[in-house]
Design a protein around this motif. Structure first.
Motif, mmCIF file in Angstrom:
data_model
loop_
_atom_site.group_PDB
_atom_site.id
_atom_site.type_symbol
_atom_site.label_atom_id
_atom_site.label_comp_id
_atom_site.label_asym_id
_atom_site.label_seq_id
_atom_site.Cartn_x
_atom_site.Cartn_y
_atom_site.Cartn_z
ATOM 1 N N ARG A 5 -7.280 -4.586 -6.856
ATOM 2 C CA ARG A 5 -7.001 -3.188 -6.544
ATOM 3 C C ARG A 5 -6.106 -2.647 -7.657
ATOM 4 N NH1 ARG A 5 -6.985 0.514 -1.665
ATOM 5 N NH2 ARG A 5 -9.020 -0.418 -1.465
ATOM 6 N N LEU A 6 -6.364 -1.456 -8.078
ATOM 7 C CA LEU A 6 -5.526 -0.868 -9.131
ATOM 8 C C LEU A 6 -4.292 -0.255 -8.467
ATOM 9 C CD1 LEU A 6 -4.970 -0.167 -12.019
ATOM 10 C CD2 LEU A 6 -6.602 1.701 -11.876
ATOM 11 N N ASN B 283 -0.592 7.660 -8.837
ATOM 12 C CA ASN B 283 0.350 8.224 -7.867
ATOM 13 C C ASN B 283 1.781 7.973 -8.346
ATOM 14 O OD1 ASN B 283 1.176 5.580 -6.905
ATOM 15 N ND2 ASN B 283 -0.813 5.480 -5.880
ATOM 16 N N ARG C 181 0.831 -1.212 0.000
ATOM 17 C CA ARG C 181 0.000 0.000 0.000
ATOM 18 C C ARG C 181 0.858 1.252 0.000
ATOM 19 N NH1 ARG C 181 -4.347 -0.874 4.800
ATOM 20 N NH2 ARG C 181 -5.879 -2.130 3.698
ATOM 21 N N HIS C 182 2.141 1.097 0.324
ATOM 22 C CA HIS C 182 3.040 2.262 0.413
ATOM 23 C C HIS C 182 4.116 2.082 -0.660
ATOM 24 C CE1 HIS C 182 5.164 5.574 2.112
ATOM 25 N NE2 HIS C 182 5.584 5.064 3.256
ATOM 26 N N ARG D 137 -14.369 8.541 -6.630
ATOM 27 C CA ARG D 137 -13.485 8.346 -5.471
ATOM 28 C C ARG D 137 -12.209 9.186 -5.570
ATOM 29 N NH1 ARG D 137 -16.359 3.968 -6.453
ATOM 30 N NH2 ARG D 137 -17.149 2.682 -4.752
ATOM 31 N N ARG E 261 -4.039 8.719 0.122
ATOM 32 C CA ARG E 261 -4.779 9.259 1.255
ATOM 33 C C ARG E 261 -4.939 10.770 1.144
ATOM 34 N NH1 ARG E 261 -5.387 7.670 6.455
ATOM 35 N NH2 ARG E 261 -6.036 5.758 5.445
ATOM 36 N N GLY F 70 -0.831 1.610 -7.779
ATOM 37 C CA GLY F 70 -0.310 2.837 -8.380
ATOM 38 C C GLY F 70 -1.392 3.895 -8.556
ATOM 39 N N PHE F 71 -2.585 3.614 -8.027
ATOM 40 C CA PHE F 71 -3.674 4.589 -8.073
ATOM 41 C C PHE F 71 -4.147 4.866 -6.652
ATOM 42 C CE2 PHE F 71 -6.022 5.905 -11.944
ATOM 43 C CZ PHE F 71 -5.052 5.547 -12.861
HETATM 44 N N1 CMC Z 1 -7.979 0.684 -6.565
HETATM 45 C C1 CMC Z 1 -9.307 0.556 -6.401
HETATM 46 N N2 CMC Z 1 -10.040 1.197 -5.471
HETATM 47 C C2 CMC Z 1 -9.364 1.998 -4.654
HETATM 48 C C3 CMC Z 1 -7.976 2.193 -4.753
HETATM 49 C C4 CMC Z 1 -7.285 1.502 -5.756
HETATM 50 N N3 CMC Z 1 -5.963 1.656 -5.903
HETATM 51 N N4 CMC Z 1 -7.576 3.058 -3.782
HETATM 52 C C5 CMC Z 1 -8.683 3.392 -3.107
HETATM 53 N N5 CMC Z 1 -9.763 2.765 -3.621
HETATM 54 C C6 CMC Z 1 -11.178 2.898 -3.202
HETATM 55 C C7 CMC Z 1 -11.382 2.223 -1.849
HETATM 56 O O1 CMC Z 1 -11.780 0.875 -2.035
HETATM 57 C C8 CMC Z 1 -12.503 3.078 -1.287
HETATM 58 O O2 CMC Z 1 -13.697 2.718 -1.923
HETATM 59 P P1 CMC Z 1 -15.117 2.729 -1.097
HETATM 60 O O3 CMC Z 1 -15.325 4.187 -0.759
HETATM 61 O O4 CMC Z 1 -16.094 2.167 -2.050
HETATM 62 O O5 CMC Z 1 -14.880 1.875 0.109
HETATM 63 C C9 CMC Z 1 -12.150 4.488 -1.759
HETATM 64 O O6 CMC Z 1 -11.399 4.297 -2.966
HETATM 65 C C10 CMC Z 1 -11.322 5.279 -0.748
HETATM 66 O O7 CMC Z 1 -10.119 4.577 -0.519
HETATM 67 P P2 CMC Z 1 -9.424 4.337 0.901
HETATM 68 O O8 CMC Z 1 -9.083 2.877 1.009
HETATM 69 O O9 CMC Z 1 -10.226 4.966 1.972
HETATM 70 O O10 CMC Z 1 -8.107 5.137 0.707
HETATM 71 P P3 CMC Z 1 -6.908 5.237 1.735
HETATM 72 O O11 CMC Z 1 -6.581 6.642 1.857
HETATM 73 O O12 CMC Z 1 -7.189 4.468 2.974
HETATM 74 O O13 CMC Z 1 -5.766 4.414 0.958
HETATM 75 C C11 CMC Z 1 -4.032 3.921 -0.546
HETATM 76 C C12 CMC Z 1 -4.797 5.026 0.179
HETATM 77 C C13 CMC Z 1 -2.834 4.545 -1.265
HETATM 78 C C14 CMC Z 1 -3.491 2.898 0.473
HETATM 79 C C15 CMC Z 1 -4.966 3.234 -1.568
HETATM 80 O O14 CMC Z 1 -5.429 4.181 -2.501
HETATM 81 C C16 CMC Z 1 -4.288 2.068 -2.283
HETATM 82 O O15 CMC Z 1 -4.259 0.956 -1.754
HETATM 83 N N6 CMC Z 1 -3.719 2.317 -3.504
HETATM 84 C C17 CMC Z 1 -2.988 1.281 -4.208
HETATM 85 C C18 CMC Z 1 -1.599 1.138 -3.623
HETATM 86 C C19 CMC Z 1 -0.712 2.291 -4.011
HETATM 87 O O16 CMC Z 1 -0.634 2.658 -5.185
HETATM 88 N N7 CMC Z 1 0.007 2.828 -3.024
HETATM 89 C C20 CMC Z 1 0.987 3.900 -3.248
HETATM 90 C C21 CMC Z 1 0.584 5.188 -2.618
HETATM 91 S S1 CMC Z 1 1.542 6.607 -3.203
HETATM 92 C C22 CMC Z 1 3.180 6.301 -2.751
HETATM 93 C C23 CMC Z 1 3.370 6.196 -1.299
HETATM 94 O O17 CMC Z 1 3.184 7.174 -0.579
HETATM 95 O O18 CMC Z 1 3.751 5.136 -0.848
#
Ligand code: CMC
Length: 422
Positions: free
Chosen positions: A296-297, A356, A262-263, A351, A303, A299-300
């Protein structure tokens, strides 16, 4: 308009007016009205855990600044070591300051022979490079016991230099042991990033020249990853450091936090995802699975960013410069289609999910010859000055030990039943 909130405890009728300063309200005022009542905010979604001058980002507006400088200007005009200086010492260096700083870093880049023999050689042959890095950074603590004196700014400074200097050496060593080739010692005559690429890829025999376009591209990637305010790994570094643990174990913990998909582990996960999708015509099917929650997509999403991550835009442009030198990454077209489909789809639009920094970085790393297991290690090299700047800032603020409260949801008091009666 009054910049304050008024809290009333309906049990007693007592109330307190708390000023809103820079978008925050002081928890001390809350506690004075409501002792024993805590915010329940497990992922710190609405909690500010630090007062920091290192980095500012606004997720709605989509900007990122290191100590006030916009990331777009930094990406165009400065090197990673200048950024490290900026983050650690609050100002971009003058030319003589940069030369002295780069000299100190180069002098500290090597690692002890025993480290290679006894520590790196001890891992399984197929050990993931990130697992090796987490352990190696922690192991440095045993080589520098004086680092425990975290209240001494001079001691702190030496360790910060050492960590920035040794990260590339540890990373290249982790790679070399993975592929089974002898370690290459750092070369103090090379700049930071060219030296790293040389330690990574120099063959046993024959000359080796790093292409300056690739060196600059990687330097830019490091720079773009250098800080990102209170992300999971930086918060970890600050939290562990708040117990006055030494910087090596504090940064090892931060590396551990970064490792997760996730990070920072997302860059590796993106590449594996693209490989799994396999062909351009499978993109729509994959997106459909993301929308049903099956996948999960990677790279998209972010927070904080609810807009295009400015780093992703810069990386997209950098990718083309790298591909001009090494040839286009065959996964690029699929990544572009995935982005296009997602950005036009209501699921992602509602959403506010945008690419990212991890969406394009993996494609660049792969094209430069890095195996996927190294991607998060590269992120860690870039983030090291940021972790250190926060760790140092936290210590100069004489902060208290990090110790959140909890909402207890377990059993009420109950008697212990002797073992043969359970
Ligand atoms: N693909 C599909 N759906 C998503 C994704 C995704 N990548 N990210 C968030 N959502 C949905 C999530 O399921 C939720 O939907 P619902 O409202 O229906 O429950 C909504 O969007 C809000 O998401 P969240 O889980 O509350 O978001 P968060 O702030 O807790 O998580 C995140 C942030 C980065 C962990 C998450 O977006 C994710 O897992 N992304 C994929 C992993 C990724 O690319 N991480 C790198 C982050 S940037 C570099 C870094 O800082 O490390």
């Amino acid at each position: 308009m009054k910049e304050s909130i008024t809290l009333t405890d309906n049990r007693t009728g007592a109330s307190v007016e708390i000023p809103i300063v820079d978008g925050t309200v002081d928890s001390g005022e809350w506690a004075s009205l409501l002792p024993g009542v805590y915010f329940h905010d497990p992922s710190f979604g609405v909690t500010s855990g630090a007062a920091s001058a290192v980095c500012e980002l606004d997720g709605e507006a989509g900007y990122l600044r290191y100590r006030g400088h916009p990331i777009e200007q930094l990406a165009e005009r400065v090197s990673f070591l200048e950024i490290a200086h900026l983050l650690l010492f609050a100002e971009l260096p003058t030319r003589p300051q940069l030369d002295a700083f780069a000299g100190e870093i180069a002098e500290s880049a090597s690692i002890h022979e025993n480290f290679h023999k006894r520590i790196l050689e001890g891992f399984r042959d197929d050990a993931h490079a990130m697992g090796v890095l987490v352990s190696s950074v922690a192991a440095l603590s045993t080589f520098y016991p004086e680092s425990k004196d975290v209240e001494d700014p001079t001691v702190r400074r030496s360790q910060m230099i050492r960590l920035i200097a040794k990260m590339p050496t540890l990373a290249a060593s982790a790679y070399r042991r993975l592929v089974g080739t002898p370690y290459v010692q750092p070369d103090p005559d090379l700049d930071y990033t060219t030296n790293f690429l040389t330690m990574m890829f120099r063959p046993l025999e024959g000359g080796f020249e790093v292409d300056p376009v690739l060196s600059r591209a990687l330097d830019l990637l490091f720079l773009l990853h250098a800080d990102h305010s209170q992300n999971c790994s930086t918060t970890t570094a600050r939290t562990v450091g708040s117990s006055h643990a030494d910087p090596y174990v504090s940064l090892s913990a931060a590396c551990g936090a970064l490792y997760g998909p996730r990070h920072g582990g997302a860059n590796e996960a993106v590449l594996r995802m693209l490989q799994e999708i396999g062909t351009y015509d499978q993109v729509d099917d994959f997106v459909a699975k993301v929308k049903t929650g099956e996948r999960r997509l990677m790279g998209f999403g972010h927070r904080v960013y609810k807009n295009y991550d400015p780093r992703a835009q810069i990386l997209k442009d950098t990718a083309h410069r790298v591909f001009d030198v090494v040839g286009k990454n065959p996964l690029l077209d699929m990544a572009l289609k995935l982005e296009e489909v997602a950005l036009a789809d209501d699921y992602f639009v509602r959403r506010k999910l945008y690419p990212n920094v991890d969406f394009y970085s993996g494609l660049i790393y792969q094209s430069m010859g890095f195996p996927v297991e190294m991607f998060t290690v590269l992120f860690a090299i870039g983030r090291t000055p940021g972790w250190l700047a926060h760790w140092d800032e936290m210590l100069t603020q004489n902060s208290r030990i990090a110790r959140p409260r909890q909402l207890y949801i377990g059993e009420a008091t109950r008697d212990v039943v002797p073992i043969d009666q359970r």
